[in-house]
Design a protein around this motif. Structure first.
Motif, PDB file in Angstrom:
ATOM      1  N   GLY A   1       0.776  -1.232   0.000  1.00 28.26           N
ATOM      2  CA  GLY A   1       0.000   0.000   0.000  1.00 28.26           C
ATOM      3  C   GLY A   1       0.804   1.275   0.000  1.00 28.26           C
ATOM      4  O   GLY A   1       0.246   2.367   0.170  1.00 28.26           O
ATOM      5  N   LEU A   2       2.124   1.198  -0.208  1.00 22.58           N
ATOM      6  CA  LEU A   2       2.921   2.415  -0.281  1.00 22.58           C
ATOM      7  C   LEU A   2       2.675   3.123  -1.610  1.00 22.58           C
ATOM      8  O   LEU A   2       2.314   2.507  -2.611  1.00 22.58           O
ATOM      9  CB  LEU A   2       4.411   2.096  -0.146  1.00 22.58           C
ATOM     10  N   THR A   3       2.881   4.424  -1.615  1.00 24.74           N
ATOM     11  CA  THR A   3       2.831   5.173  -2.863  1.00 24.74           C
ATOM     12  C   THR A   3       4.197   5.089  -3.551  1.00 24.74           C
ATOM     13  O   THR A   3       5.191   4.658  -2.952  1.00 24.74           O
ATOM     14  CB  THR A   3       2.486   6.647  -2.615  1.00 24.74           C
ATOM     15  N   VAL A   4       4.221   5.512  -4.809  1.00 27.65           N
ATOM     16  CA  VAL A   4       5.497   5.530  -5.535  1.00 27.65           C
ATOM     17  C   VAL A   4       6.504   6.396  -4.791  1.00 27.65           C
ATOM     18  O   VAL A   4       7.675   6.039  -4.633  1.00 27.65           O
ATOM     19  CB  VAL A   4       5.295   6.059  -6.965  1.00 27.65           C
ATOM     20  N   ARG A   5       6.050   7.549  -4.311  1.00 22.93           N
ATOM     21  CA  ARG A   5       6.960   8.464  -3.620  1.00 22.93           C
ATOM     22  C   ARG A   5       7.480   7.850  -2.325  1.00 22.93           C
ATOM     23  O   ARG A   5       8.667   7.952  -2.005  1.00 22.93           O
ATOM     24  CB  ARG A   5       6.241   9.792  -3.326  1.00 22.93           C
ATOM     25  N   GLU A   6       6.602   7.207  -1.578  1.00 25.15           N
ATOM     26  CA  GLU A   6       7.009   6.613  -0.302  1.00 25.15           C
ATOM     27  C   GLU A   6       8.026   5.500  -0.516  1.00 25.15           C
ATOM     28  O   GLU A   6       9.010   5.402   0.227  1.00 25.15           O
ATOM     29  CB  GLU A   6       5.784   6.077   0.437  1.00 25.15           C
ATOM     30  N   LEU A   7       7.799   4.656  -1.523  1.00 21.56           N
ATOM     31  CA  LEU A   7       8.737   3.568  -1.771  1.00 21.56           C
ATOM     32  C   LEU A   7      10.068   4.109  -2.285  1.00 21.56           C
ATOM     33  O   LEU A   7      11.137   3.639  -1.872  1.00 21.56           O
ATOM     34  CB  LEU A   7       8.144   2.577  -2.777  1.00 21.56           C
ATOM     35  N   THR A   8      10.012   5.096  -3.150  1.00 19.75           N
ATOM     36  CA  THR A   8      11.242   5.716  -3.651  1.00 19.75           C
ATOM     37  C   THR A   8      12.037   6.343  -2.511  1.00 19.75           C
ATOM     38  O   THR A   8      13.275   6.239  -2.460  1.00 19.75           O
ATOM     39  CB  THR A   8      10.909   6.781  -4.712  1.00 19.75           C
ATOM     40  N   ASP A   9      11.319   6.971  -1.566  1.00 20.09           N
ATOM     41  CA  ASP A   9      11.982   7.597  -0.419  1.00 20.09           C
ATOM     42  C   ASP A   9      12.735   6.588   0.438  1.00 20.09           C
ATOM     43  O   ASP A   9      13.731   6.941   1.082  1.00 20.09           O
ATOM     44  CB  ASP A   9      10.960   8.324   0.456  1.00 20.09           C
ATOM     45  N   ARG A  10      12.261   5.353   0.478  1.00 19.84           N
ATOM     46  CA  ARG A  10      12.928   4.328   1.288  1.00 19.84           C
ATOM     47  C   ARG A  10      14.388   4.161   0.884  1.00 19.84           C
ATOM     48  O   ARG A  10      15.223   3.737   1.672  1.00 19.84           O
ATOM     49  CB  ARG A  10      12.212   2.981   1.151  1.00 19.84           C
ATOM     50  N   TYR A  11      14.693   4.500  -0.358  1.00 18.60           N
ATOM     51  CA  TYR A  11      16.037   4.260  -0.886  1.00 18.60           C
ATOM     52  C   TYR A  11      16.861   5.533  -1.063  1.00 18.60           C
ATOM     53  O   TYR A  11      18.048   5.442  -1.367  1.00 18.60           O
ATOM     54  CB  TYR A  11      15.938   3.525  -2.236  1.00 18.60           C
ATOM     55  N   SER A  12      16.234   6.698  -0.897  1.00 27.95           N
ATOM     56  CA  SER A  12      16.975   7.927  -1.190  1.00 27.95           C
ATOM     57  C   SER A  12      16.893   9.001  -0.109  1.00 27.95           C
ATOM     58  O   SER A  12      17.751   9.881  -0.056  1.00 27.95           O
ATOM     59  CB  SER A  12      16.472   8.530  -2.508  1.00 27.95           C
TER      60      SER A  12
END
Length: 414
Positions: A198-209
């Motif tokens: 249920g994460l958004t694209v932004r939330e998942l991208t933030d996990r790595y950056s």
């Protein structure tokens, strides 16, 4: 900023072949690469031996540059009998494409699959302290040949190109696509590999950056709009290579009518050394809050001492207006789908470009006061409702919006 980030995000792919050559440590490896190029370039129909194996390679995230933060994926075909060891990499593109820079700017990104020496590719990532994991797949001889034939046909110059999308069709998502296309109903993916659905694209991208690359995150959050806040399905997580690894970890393949795990062995080829990278000391939050406090203090002093900041306001509003124009053009004039409906335009108005020059005039039109009042009021309202805006605005931008509201008020009172 956006194009710089994107260009960096693919830097490893743009120069990968040259890096492979540099990483060769002896003549045998160079000969191996030359042989691979000869095979990949001229022979697209080859029968794999019984000893051949196909695997999915996952390269872990790096922490030296933003482009390395998300990792990488490739498919390896290793056949010791035929002396064939190739990595199929869907993350390359060619600067020599017709109208490359125009297409890149407009968001029309054409990537392609390239065939590279697998050992050289692995050595490159190992030399850069990137973890490497290889999932050897349990395929029948027929299935191996089907996948290999698909890859070889896909690598032909007339078939190699594809329309790249950062989040929905990239070098990682293509890995699963290859096996579905080659094996059809003989492979199935279970979407229960996501621990935090249920994460958004932004939330998942933030996990790595977000931690190690806060300035890169800021650039992404400024330039990309509401499509980044769409919730992902579990399978859509596979734009991140780590989730390709997890998806294959529980995927199944059909063998003689029976379903079985597709991965028969997981080899941890290299485990990166932990260098305890914690991100930069000077972060966007620190810089923008310091900027806001400075603007607030200077504005108060200017009010008391009765001197004008109109030349500063000219530069400030001009820069914000230029940013707004960039965001607007990214939305309406390019194919960057993720740049649409960007709510940063609630504060970065392109009209500030015109207003900036009016602020330095001695005789200002009366409607300019209303414009400045609206700029200040809407800026404060946006900050109050920051947490509930449909787009997850970067927290570091809050003091920038407050600084803009402060100077709009200051210009109004002059």
């Amino acid at each position: 900023m956006f194009f710089k980030i994107v260009k960096q995000a693919n830097k490893n792919h743009l120069i990968i072949e040259s890096m492979i050559v540099k990483s060769m440590k002896n003549t045998n490896k160079l000969l191996s690469l030359l042989f691979l190029i000869l095979v990949a370039g001229n022979v697209y129909s080859q029968t794999l031996s019984q000893k051949a194996q196909i695997s999915v390679i996952t390269f872990g995230p790096g922490n030296s540059e933003l482009y390395s933060a998300y990792g990488h994926s490739a498919i390896r075909v290793y056949d010791p009998i035929n002396r064939f060891d190739a990595a199929y990499n869907y993350g390359t593109f060619d600067f020599n494409q017709p109208n490359f820079y125009l297409n890149f700017t407009r968001g029309n990104l054409i990537y392609k699959v390239s065939v590279q020496d697998a050992r050289g590719l692995i050595e490159h990532y190992q030399d850069n302290n990137r973890s490497i994991t290889e999932q050897v797949l349990d395929l029948t001889q027929r299935q191996k040949q089907l996948v290999f034939d698909y890859l070889q046909n896909n690598a032909k110059p007339e078939n190699a190109d594809y329309a790249y999308d950062y989040f929905y069709d990239n070098c990682a998502t293509r890995i699963g696509y290859v096996f579905v296309e080659a094996l059809g109903e003989e492979i199935r993916f279970d979407d229960n590999f996501v621990e935090e659905p249920g994460l958004t694209v932004r939330e998942l991208t933030d996990r790595y950056s977000a931690v190690e690359f806060p300035w890169g995150k800021l650039g992404i959050d400024i330039c990309l709009g509401m499509p980044m806040d769409k919730k992902l399905t579990n399978m859509q997580y596979t734009y991140i290579p780590e989730y390709v690894f997890k998806a294959f970890g529980i995927a199944q393949v059909q063998n003689n009518g029976e379903w079985q795990p597709i991965v028969k062995a997981t080899n941890y080829v290299f485990v990166a050394n932990d260098d305890n990278a914690n991100g930069p000391v000077i972060t966007p939050n620190l810089v923008f809050w310091a900027f806001f406090i400075l603007i607030l203090v200077i504005s108060l002093i200017a009010k008391v001492k009765k001197f004008s900041l109109r030349w500063f306001d000219l530069i400030f509003f001009l820069l914000v207006g230029l940013l707004g124009l960039l965001l607007f053009l990214l939305w309406v004039a390019t194919d960057h789908a993720a740049a649409a409906w960007n709510l940063n335009l609630l504060w970065a108005w392109p009209t500030h470009l015109v207003i900036a020059f009016m602020l330095v005039k001695k005789h200002k039109p009366r409607w300019l006061n209303w414009y400045l009042m609206m700029t200040a009021i809407l800026g404060v309202i946006l900050v109050i409702f920051w947490a509930v805006v449909p787009q997850a605005l970067n927290m570091a931008l809050m003091p920038a919006v407050l600084a803009l509201a402060t100077r709009a008020t200051g210009a109004l009172l002059e």
